[in-house]
Design an enzyme around this catalytic site. Structure first.
Site, PDB file in Angstrom:
ATOM      1  NE  ARG A 189      24.497 -26.236 -26.100  1.00  0.00           N
ATOM      2  CZ  ARG A 189      25.751 -25.980 -25.783  1.00  0.00           C
ATOM      3  NH1 ARG A 189      26.369 -24.953 -26.328  1.00  0.00           N
ATOM      4  NH2 ARG A 189      26.394 -26.725 -24.925  1.00  0.00           N
ATOM      5  CE  LYS A 220      27.245 -28.899 -27.814  1.00  0.00           C
ATOM      6  NZ  LYS A 220      28.216 -29.861 -27.269  1.00  0.00           N
ATOM      7  CG  ASP A 270      21.271 -35.048 -20.179  1.00  0.00           C
ATOM      8  OD1 ASP A 270      21.546 -35.401 -19.021  1.00  0.00           O
ATOM      9  OD2 ASP A 270      21.725 -34.005 -20.692  1.00  0.00           O
ATOM     10  CG  ASN A 271      25.453 -35.385 -22.103  1.00  0.00           C
ATOM     11  OD1 ASN A 271      24.665 -34.923 -22.930  1.00  0.00           O
ATOM     12  ND2 ASN A 271      26.122 -34.628 -21.267  1.00  0.00           N
ATOM     13  CG  ASP A 291      26.606 -33.287 -25.587  1.00  0.00           C
ATOM     14  OD1 ASP A 291      27.160 -32.301 -26.098  1.00  0.00           O
ATOM     15  OD2 ASP A 291      25.565 -33.199 -24.909  1.00  0.00           O
TER      16      ASP A 291
HETATM   17  P1  AMP Z   1      24.854 -30.441 -22.103  1.00  0.00           P
HETATM   18  O1  AMP Z   1      25.481 -30.178 -20.778  1.00  0.00           O
HETATM   19  O2  AMP Z   1      25.538 -29.745 -23.263  1.00  0.00           O
HETATM   20  O3  AMP Z   1      24.656 -31.882 -22.364  1.00  0.00           O
HETATM   21  O4  AMP Z   1      23.420 -29.739 -22.074  1.00  0.00           O
HETATM   22  C1  AMP Z   1      22.453 -30.048 -21.092  1.00  0.00           C
HETATM   23  C2  AMP Z   1      21.139 -29.416 -21.466  1.00  0.00           C
HETATM   24  O5  AMP Z   1      21.250 -27.991 -21.489  1.00  0.00           O
HETATM   25  C3  AMP Z   1      20.613 -29.820 -22.815  1.00  0.00           C
HETATM   26  O6  AMP Z   1      19.211 -29.913 -22.689  1.00  0.00           O
HETATM   27  C4  AMP Z   1      21.014 -28.662 -23.694  1.00  0.00           C
HETATM   28  O7  AMP Z   1      20.194 -28.557 -24.832  1.00  0.00           O
HETATM   29  C5  AMP Z   1      20.861 -27.483 -22.768  1.00  0.00           C
HETATM   30  N1  AMP Z   1      21.742 -26.361 -23.106  1.00  0.00           N
HETATM   31  C6  AMP Z   1      23.088 -26.312 -22.960  1.00  0.00           C
HETATM   32  N2  AMP Z   1      23.560 -25.117 -23.375  1.00  0.00           N
HETATM   33  C7  AMP Z   1      22.504 -24.390 -23.797  1.00  0.00           C
HETATM   34  C8  AMP Z   1      22.330 -23.060 -24.341  1.00  0.00           C
HETATM   35  N3  AMP Z   1      23.364 -22.254 -24.549  1.00  0.00           N
HETATM   36  N4  AMP Z   1      21.083 -22.669 -24.646  1.00  0.00           N
HETATM   37  C9  AMP Z   1      20.047 -23.480 -24.460  1.00  0.00           C
HETATM   38  N5  AMP Z   1      20.115 -24.719 -23.938  1.00  0.00           N
HETATM   39  C10 AMP Z   1      21.335 -25.179 -23.620  1.00  0.00           C
HETATM   40 MG    MG Z   2      24.049 -33.015 -23.780  1.00  0.00          MG
END
Ligand code: AMP
Ligand code: MG
Length: 486
Positions: A103, A123, A269-270, A279
């Protein structure tokens, strides 16, 4: 001017578009990213612009219009390519090879007046090949929460990314953890880098040591440049890089722990390869010193609870050894990681003593004070942030005269005689103050104020900021709070 000329004119006079963008990551080649397009939004309302960051970009806030933010960071006009970065990662212990910017994208990279290269990462800017069925969007509350987290952590001295802008985008989003439909936003995050541990993990998974080396050389060249002059052979440069990453991450997690911060999603990944914090999703500041405090409701096994953070960060550094082994000697990796606890403990001690009023922990009872403070905070379950902010607010040079005067105007600590631990703490604090001259009490008061802001970003505080936004679109409490952190 004709209507047809308007967009071009706007773009060429938009200081955010005429920044000197560098193509550092782009020049690595398309193995590391996908070119994407941004979503088009029905609405653009600028809700947050971080004027404090603009001078670092060589910009005068007065010369950057709100409309410039909207054109650049809401409509994404005039910049190409927009790069969704590829990465994998260990999520709650499980390897996930379907990650990547789902995203967001790398909007651009700009060198600051401090000589550092900064990423502008989005984001909530729409779907990419990595959205996995997600909508690619960010809720407005999610944006508000990330702006607040970054500013609060920055105020607390944590090495963190910060939000450059947040624009409300007029969509209704559906989320399980917010009353839905909920409002939407798109954010620009300014960070040292969006290259993650998981960026390297993907290359190992794909069995591409060549790409690992290329990326590692790029990381060292861009974010660990000083190592180029400090080493005397190629081999040393890589060993020094990992040793420094270990130090940076150990110090970062010590900063979180002292700040009472629980990141909540410490997946690889964070984890930034620059050792910067970024993040902010379901994060929380701890209400009390509770080792098992867990911020994410979906973290059923408390994997990323408050007290696990140092161990998890060390584990993530260990997992990173797997891809780095393609370039760095295993002995160097192991010896680098072996210093983690030493770095962590030194930084934690240093920061906690500052919170207790002492810039310099060179006094005999320093460790005893630290231990007794933690025992008291844990045993009493008194507010963690409130304890320190009350110390800062009520500090008086009289504390040096009598143990009974220490914190005696605070309403949250136990009364004299009610808690043996706290009474001992007062005796010890009084004793330590007596190592200093009376005229040094001002310095202690200043140190307490510097390291212990009066407002902590506890969950009820965030909700009290969000309520007026949700109920009556009143953003004043949000601006007032951010102002306090800046
Ligand atoms: P995060 O937990 O925010 O670090 O996200 C983990 C993964 O999920 C990353 O690859 C993000 O890009 C993806 N992601 C989180 N929320 C969304 C969303 N609403 N739409 C698409 N991808 C998402
Ligand atoms: Mg992330």
């Amino acid at each position: 001017m004709t209507l047809a000329e308007t967009p071009n004119h706007t773009n060429s006079s938009n200081p955010l578009l005429t920044l000197n963008y560098e193509s550092a990551l782009e020049s690595l080649g398309s193995d590391y990213y996908d070119e994407v397009t941004a979503a088009e939004f029905p609405q653009h309302i600028l809700r947050w612009r971080n004027n404090a960051l603009l001078p670092r970009l060589g910009l005068d806030p007065q010369l950057v219009k709100d409309e410039d933010f909207i054109t650049a960071f809401g409509k994404f006009q005039g910049r190409k390519p927009l790069l969704a970065l590829r990465y994998h990662g260990y999520q709650f212990g499980e390897y996930n090879s379907r990650l990547g910017d789902g995203r967001g994208f790398l909007y651009g990279q700009v060198r600051g007046t401090d000589g550092e290269l900064y990423d502008f990462g989005t984001k909530g800017s729409g779907t990419t090949p990595y959205s996995r069925g997600g909508d690619g969007m960010l809720t407005l509350k999610g944006g508000v929460r990330e702006v607040l987290a970054a500013e609060a952590l920055h105020r607390l001295g944590v090495r963190t990314s910060r939000c450059l802008s947040m624009i409300e985008t007029g969509l209704g989003l559906w989320r399980g953890d917010e009353p839905s439909p909920t409002r939407s936003s798109v954010m620009i995050r300014m960070s040292k880098s969006h290259i993650r541990f998981g960026t390297f993990e993907r290359l190992h998974y794909l069995k591409r040591p060549d790409l690992t080396k290329k990326l590692l050389d790029h990381v060292i060249e861009t974010y660990y440049q000083h190592l180029n002059s400090e080493h005397d052979s190629e081999h040393d440069k890589y060993a020094l890089f990992y040793a420094e990453l270990v130090k940076r991450v150990a110090e970062l997690v010590a900063q979180w722990m002292a700040a009472g911060f629980c990141h909540a999603v410490l997946n690889t990944d964070n984890m930034s390869i620059t050792g910067e914090s970024f993040d902010y999703g379901p994060y929380a500041f701890i209400p009390t010193y509770d080792l098992s405090f867990t911020a994410a409701y979906f973290d059923y096994y408390k994997r990323y609870c408050y007290s696990q953070q140092p161990g998890i960060c060390k584990l993530n550094l260990e997992l990173l050894q797997e891809p780095l082994k393609a370039v760095i000697d295993i002995d160097d990796l192991q010896s680098g990681l072996s210093k983690f606890a030493e770095y962590y403990l030194a930084e934690y001690r240093n920061l906690m003593l500052k919170k207790l009023g002492f810039e310099d922990g060179q006094f005999a009872e320093a460790d005893e004070l630290l231990q007794l403070t933690i025992t008291f905070l844990q045993d009493s379950q008194i507010g963690y942030h409130q304890f320190f902010s009350d110390m800062a607010r009520t500090f008086d040079s009289k504390w040096r005269d009598e143990p009974a005067f220490v914190m005696n105007t605070s309403e949250i600590v136990p009364a004299l005689g009610a808690s043996a631990i706290f009474d001992n703490w007062c005796v010890l604090y009084h004793q330590i103050l007596n190592h200093f001259d009376p005229n040094q009490m001002d310095i202690i008061a200043q140190t307490l104020a510097k390291y212990n802001p009066q407002t902590a970003l506890l969950r009820p505080v965030i909700e009290s900021i969000w309520e007026p936004i949700a109920q009556e679109d009143n953003w004043q409490p949000f601006y007032d709070l951010v102002q306090q952190f800046q």
